[in-house]
Design a protein around this motif. Structure first.
Motif, short mmCIF file in Angstrom:
data_model
loop_
_atom_site.label_atom_id
_atom_site.label_comp_id
_atom_site.label_asym_id
_atom_site.label_seq_id
_atom_site.Cartn_x
_atom_site.Cartn_y
_atom_site.Cartn_z
N PHE A 72 3.45 -31.77 -43.49
CA PHE A 72 3.72 -30.53 -44.22
C PHE A 72 2.46 -29.97 -44.88
N ALA A 73 1.63 -30.82 -45.46
CA ALA A 73 0.40 -30.35 -46.10
C ALA A 73 -0.52 -29.68 -45.08
N GLN A 74 -0.65 -30.27 -43.91
CA GLN A 74 -1.45 -29.66 -42.86
C GLN A 74 -0.83 -28.34 -42.40
N TRP A 75 0.51 -28.31 -42.32
CA TRP A 75 1.21 -27.08 -41.92
C TRP A 75 0.90 -25.94 -42.90
N LEU A 76 0.88 -26.24 -44.19
CA LEU A 76 0.55 -25.21 -45.18
C LEU A 76 -0.84 -24.62 -44.93
N ASN A 77 -1.79 -25.47 -44.56
CA ASN A 77 -3.14 -24.99 -44.26
C ASN A 77 -3.15 -24.13 -42.99
N VAL A 78 -2.43 -24.57 -41.97
CA VAL A 78 -2.33 -23.81 -40.73
C VAL A 78 -1.67 -22.46 -41.00
N LEU A 79 -0.60 -22.48 -41.77
CA LEU A 79 0.13 -21.26 -42.12
C LEU A 79 -0.79 -20.28 -42.85
N GLN A 80 -1.49 -20.77 -43.84
CA GLN A 80 -2.38 -19.91 -44.63
C GLN A 80 -3.48 -19.32 -43.76
N ALA A 81 -3.94 -20.06 -42.77
CA ALA A 81 -5.02 -19.59 -41.91
C ALA A 81 -4.57 -18.49 -40.95
N ASP A 82 -3.25 -18.38 -40.68
CA ASP A 82 -2.76 -17.39 -39.73
C ASP A 82 -1.40 -16.83 -40.15
N LEU A 83 -1.34 -16.30 -41.38
CA LEU A 83 -0.09 -15.76 -41.92
C LEU A 83 0.48 -14.63 -41.06
N GLU A 84 -0.38 -13.79 -40.54
CA GLU A 84 0.09 -12.64 -39.76
C GLU A 84 0.96 -13.10 -38.59
N TYR A 85 0.44 -14.01 -37.80
CA TYR A 85 1.18 -14.47 -36.61
C TYR A 85 2.32 -15.40 -36.97
N LEU A 86 2.08 -16.36 -37.82
CA LEU A 86 3.07 -17.41 -38.08
C LEU A 86 4.23 -16.99 -38.96
N THR A 87 4.13 -15.85 -39.63
CA THR A 87 5.25 -15.37 -40.42
C THR A 87 5.77 -14.02 -39.95
N GLY A 88 4.93 -13.25 -39.28
CA GLY A 88 5.30 -11.88 -38.90
C GLY A 88 5.09 -10.90 -40.03
N ARG A 89 4.23 -11.27 -40.97
CA ARG A 89 3.99 -10.44 -42.16
C ARG A 89 3.58 -9.01 -41.82
N GLY A 90 2.65 -8.85 -40.90
CA GLY A 90 2.23 -7.51 -40.51
C GLY A 90 3.35 -6.73 -39.84
N PHE A 91 4.16 -7.44 -39.04
CA PHE A 91 5.26 -6.77 -38.36
C PHE A 91 6.30 -6.26 -39.35
N ILE A 92 6.60 -7.06 -40.36
CA ILE A 92 7.59 -6.63 -41.36
C ILE A 92 7.06 -5.43 -42.15
N GLN A 93 5.75 -5.35 -42.35
CA GLN A 93 5.16 -4.18 -43.00
C GLN A 93 5.33 -2.94 -42.13
N ASP A 94 5.10 -3.09 -40.82
CA ASP A 94 5.32 -1.97 -39.89
C ASP A 94 6.79 -1.55 -39.90
N TRP A 95 7.69 -2.53 -39.94
CA TRP A 95 9.14 -2.27 -39.98
C TRP A 95 9.48 -1.46 -41.25
N ASN A 96 8.93 -1.88 -42.36
CA ASN A 96 9.17 -1.17 -43.62
C ASN A 96 8.57 0.25 -43.59
N ASN A 97 7.44 0.41 -42.91
CA ASN A 97 6.78 1.71 -42.83
C ASN A 97 7.58 2.75 -42.08
N ILE A 98 8.50 2.33 -41.20
CA ILE A 98 9.34 3.32 -40.49
C ILE A 98 10.64 3.57 -41.26
N GLY A 99 10.68 3.09 -42.50
CA GLY A 99 11.82 3.35 -43.36
C GLY A 99 12.96 2.36 -43.22
N GLU A 100 12.69 1.24 -42.59
CA GLU A 100 13.70 0.20 -42.42
C GLU A 100 13.41 -0.94 -43.39
#
Length: 160
Positions: A72-100
């Motif tokens: 889990f500790a290593q996973w947190l480091n991996v997650l932090q290094a690639d939040l965009e891909y591993l969480t979809g953070r940028g995609f959810i921002q695009d989703w919100n930008n179209i009013g959804e």
């Protein structure tokens, strides 16, 4: 709502109950998820899980597993290094930008599945509630799991 959802030790709501989510995953995906314990998901409902020796990302559309870290500790480091891909953070921002927006208990589901050539853009998605997005994807995963790359497919959609 955030793109990363970590499950809790609660009774309600069911989409946040780590034991209930694991029961649903085992029921829907069967042997594909043997010896896995799920603890979270990203914006598309792909699941983070512990196995005997690692933390993996389980693709709910294909049943593919990708090792991300040894613990889990290593996973947190991996997650932090690639939040965009591993969480979809940028995609959810695009989703919100179209009013959804999506509510707790919802994930984004492709209209045309990725395995059938669906694109990863906001216009190919709609919101689906727990556990429907797991059931819908399990239906697809059961049809394509372990098929050789390039095998022609015809997805059959179960109407429940």
């Amino acid at each position: 709502m955030g793109s990363l959802h970590l499950y809790g030790a609660v009774n309600e709501p069911s989409f946040h109950n780590i034991l209930y989510v694991n029961r649903i995953m085992n029921h829907e995906f069967g042997s594909m998820v043997k010896n896995m314990f799920f603890f979270g998901e990203e914006v598309f409902g792909n699941q983070y899980a512990f196995t005997n020796d690692s933390v993996i990302l389980f693709n709910i559309e294909t049943g593919e597993k990708g090792k991300l870290a040894g613990d889990f500790a290593q996973w947190l480091n991996v997650l932090q290094a690639d939040l965009e891909y591993l969480t979809g953070r940028g995609f959810i921002q695009d989703w919100n930008n179209i009013g959804e927006s999506i509510e707790y208990g919802q994930r984004l589901h492709p209209k045309l599945p990725f395995v059938a050539g669906g694109e990863c853009n906001v216009h190919n998605f709609y919101k689906q509630y727990f556990p429907t997005y797991l059931s819908s994807n399990a239906n697809i995963a059961k049809q394509v799991y372990n098929l050789p790359e390039g095998t022609p497919i015809k997805i059959k959609i179960d109407k429940k």
